[in-house]
Design a protein around this motif. Structure first.
Motif, mmCIF file in Angstrom:
data_model
loop_
_atom_site.group_PDB
_atom_site.id
_atom_site.type_symbol
_atom_site.label_atom_id
_atom_site.label_comp_id
_atom_site.label_asym_id
_atom_site.label_seq_id
_atom_site.Cartn_x
_atom_site.Cartn_y
_atom_site.Cartn_z
ATOM 1 N N THR A 73 0.869 -1.315 -0.185
ATOM 2 C CA THR A 73 0.124 0.001 0.061
ATOM 3 C C THR A 73 0.934 1.170 -0.180
ATOM 4 O O THR A 73 0.485 2.204 -0.729
ATOM 5 C CB THR A 73 -0.865 -0.084 1.266
ATOM 6 N N THR A 74 1.838 1.341 0.803
ATOM 7 C CA THR A 74 3.077 2.261 0.882
ATOM 8 C C THR A 74 3.522 2.719 -0.465
ATOM 9 O O THR A 74 3.471 3.673 -0.794
ATOM 10 C CB THR A 74 3.794 2.241 2.077
ATOM 11 N N ILE A 75 3.989 1.461 -1.175
ATOM 12 C CA ILE A 75 4.577 1.697 -2.508
ATOM 13 C C ILE A 75 3.750 1.998 -3.418
ATOM 14 O O ILE A 75 3.810 3.107 -4.386
ATOM 15 C CB ILE A 75 5.163 0.155 -2.893
ATOM 16 N N ILE A 76 2.268 1.612 -3.612
ATOM 17 C CA ILE A 76 1.228 2.226 -4.387
ATOM 18 C C ILE A 76 1.091 3.672 -4.203
ATOM 19 O O ILE A 76 1.133 4.535 -5.133
ATOM 20 C CB ILE A 76 0.223 1.230 -4.359
ATOM 21 N N VAL A 77 0.785 4.118 -3.145
ATOM 22 C CA VAL A 77 0.542 5.442 -2.635
ATOM 23 C C VAL A 77 1.634 6.381 -3.127
ATOM 24 O O VAL A 77 1.626 7.330 -3.490
ATOM 25 C CB VAL A 77 0.099 5.627 -1.155
ATOM 26 N N SER A 78 2.980 5.921 -2.809
ATOM 27 C CA SER A 78 4.172 6.696 -3.057
ATOM 28 C C SER A 78 4.299 6.770 -4.681
ATOM 29 O O SER A 78 4.305 7.781 -5.298
ATOM 30 C CB SER A 78 5.166 6.090 -2.762
ATOM 31 N N PHE A 79 4.046 5.871 -5.471
ATOM 32 C CA PHE A 79 4.059 6.024 -7.097
ATOM 33 C C PHE A 79 2.946 6.932 -7.273
ATOM 34 O O PHE A 79 3.117 7.580 -8.360
ATOM 35 C CB PHE A 79 3.837 4.677 -7.584
ATOM 36 N N TRP A 80 1.687 6.749 -6.613
ATOM 37 C CA TRP A 80 0.602 7.797 -7.133
ATOM 38 C C TRP A 80 0.800 9.160 -6.967
ATOM 39 O O TRP A 80 0.780 9.921 -7.741
ATOM 40 C CB TRP A 80 -0.750 7.111 -6.502
ATOM 41 N N LYS A 84 1.304 12.251 -9.870
ATOM 42 C CA LYS A 84 0.491 13.364 -9.458
ATOM 43 C C LYS A 84 1.584 14.751 -9.401
ATOM 44 O O LYS A 84 1.305 15.681 -10.142
ATOM 45 C CB LYS A 84 -0.421 13.274 -8.272
ATOM 46 N N TYR A 85 2.685 14.542 -8.810
ATOM 47 C CA TYR A 85 3.576 15.526 -8.899
ATOM 48 C C TYR A 85 4.352 15.861 -10.343
ATOM 49 O O TYR A 85 4.264 17.094 -10.548
ATOM 50 C CB TYR A 85 4.764 15.297 -7.614
ATOM 51 N N ASN A 86 4.768 14.664 -10.900
ATOM 52 C CA ASN A 86 5.217 14.837 -12.252
ATOM 53 C C ASN A 86 4.106 15.504 -13.261
ATOM 54 O O ASN A 86 4.419 16.204 -13.976
ATOM 55 C CB ASN A 86 5.817 13.661 -12.579
ATOM 56 N N ILE A 87 2.952 15.052 -13.216
ATOM 57 C CA ILE A 87 1.774 15.532 -14.011
ATOM 58 C C ILE A 87 1.738 17.192 -13.645
ATOM 59 O O ILE A 87 1.732 17.916 -14.438
ATOM 60 C CB ILE A 87 0.392 14.905 -13.790
ATOM 61 N N LEU A 88 1.731 17.520 -12.339
ATOM 62 C CA LEU A 88 1.688 18.787 -12.061
ATOM 63 C C LEU A 88 2.770 19.725 -12.398
ATOM 64 O O LEU A 88 2.780 20.851 -12.995
ATOM 65 C CB LEU A 88 1.440 19.131 -10.438
ATOM 66 N N LEU A 89 3.912 19.230 -12.406
ATOM 67 C CA LEU A 89 5.118 19.887 -12.676
ATOM 68 C C LEU A 89 5.308 19.916 -14.149
ATOM 69 O O LEU A 89 5.483 20.926 -14.838
ATOM 70 C CB LEU A 89 6.401 19.059 -12.221
ATOM 71 N N HIS A 90 4.700 18.958 -14.952
ATOM 72 C CA HIS A 90 4.770 19.055 -16.320
ATOM 73 C C HIS A 90 3.583 20.207 -16.820
ATOM 74 O O HIS A 90 3.839 20.880 -17.786
ATOM 75 C CB HIS A 90 4.256 17.624 -17.014
#
Length: 143
Positions: A73-80, A84-90
């Motif tokens: 769960t931690t890995i999945i939430v971290s990837f998500w 989201k951060y990279n989409i916002l940055l892009h």
């Protein structure tokens, strides 16, 4: 505007689509097979015979299951969150790039000290031979 091929799979050729889909399917099947020991309590609870898929039927250790489930769960939430951060940055970078890239033809003609009509002719031509002065001014343009 160029679009990414990953967002437009219809632009891919049929052999490339089949190859990429096959590789994706194999990797997902491998991932699920590797997760079977971690999901053993859920499979046992669902009544699935684990000996048929080469997982032994020893006792279910619920503490290890909860630890693995929280790790996954931690890995999945971290990837998500990373996505989201990279989409916002892009999106921020793309919006800033769009704002800066708009230069009107009259401004460009004024900067190079040529008439807008001559600049429009240059834009329509396929090839230009431009000679500049040492100061960066246009000496002559041959169409």
């Amino acid at each position: 505007m160029n679009t990414l091929i990953i967002q437009n799979p219809h632009l891919q050729g049929i052999p490339q689509r089949i190859t990429l889909s096959s590789i994706t399917l194999v990797l997902w099947m491998l991932w699920i097979y590797l997760l079977l020991p971690a999901l053993k309590p859920l499979l046992t609870f669902a009544g699935i015979d684990l000996s048929a898929i080469s997982i032994d039927e020893r006792g279910i250790n619920i503490e290890i299951f909860i630890a693995l489930l929280s790790l996954i769960t931690t890995i999945i939430v971290s990837f998500w969150l990373w996505i989201k951060y990279n989409i916002l940055l892009h999106n921020r970078h793309a919006n800033r790039k769009k704002r800066q890239s708009i230069i009107h033809q009259n401004e460009l003609a004024h900067y190079f000290k040529v008439s807008p009509k001559k600049l429009a002719n240059w834009h329509r031509s396929e090839r230009l031979n431009i000679q500049l002065t040492e100061q960066g001014r246009i000496h002559y343009v041959k169409i």
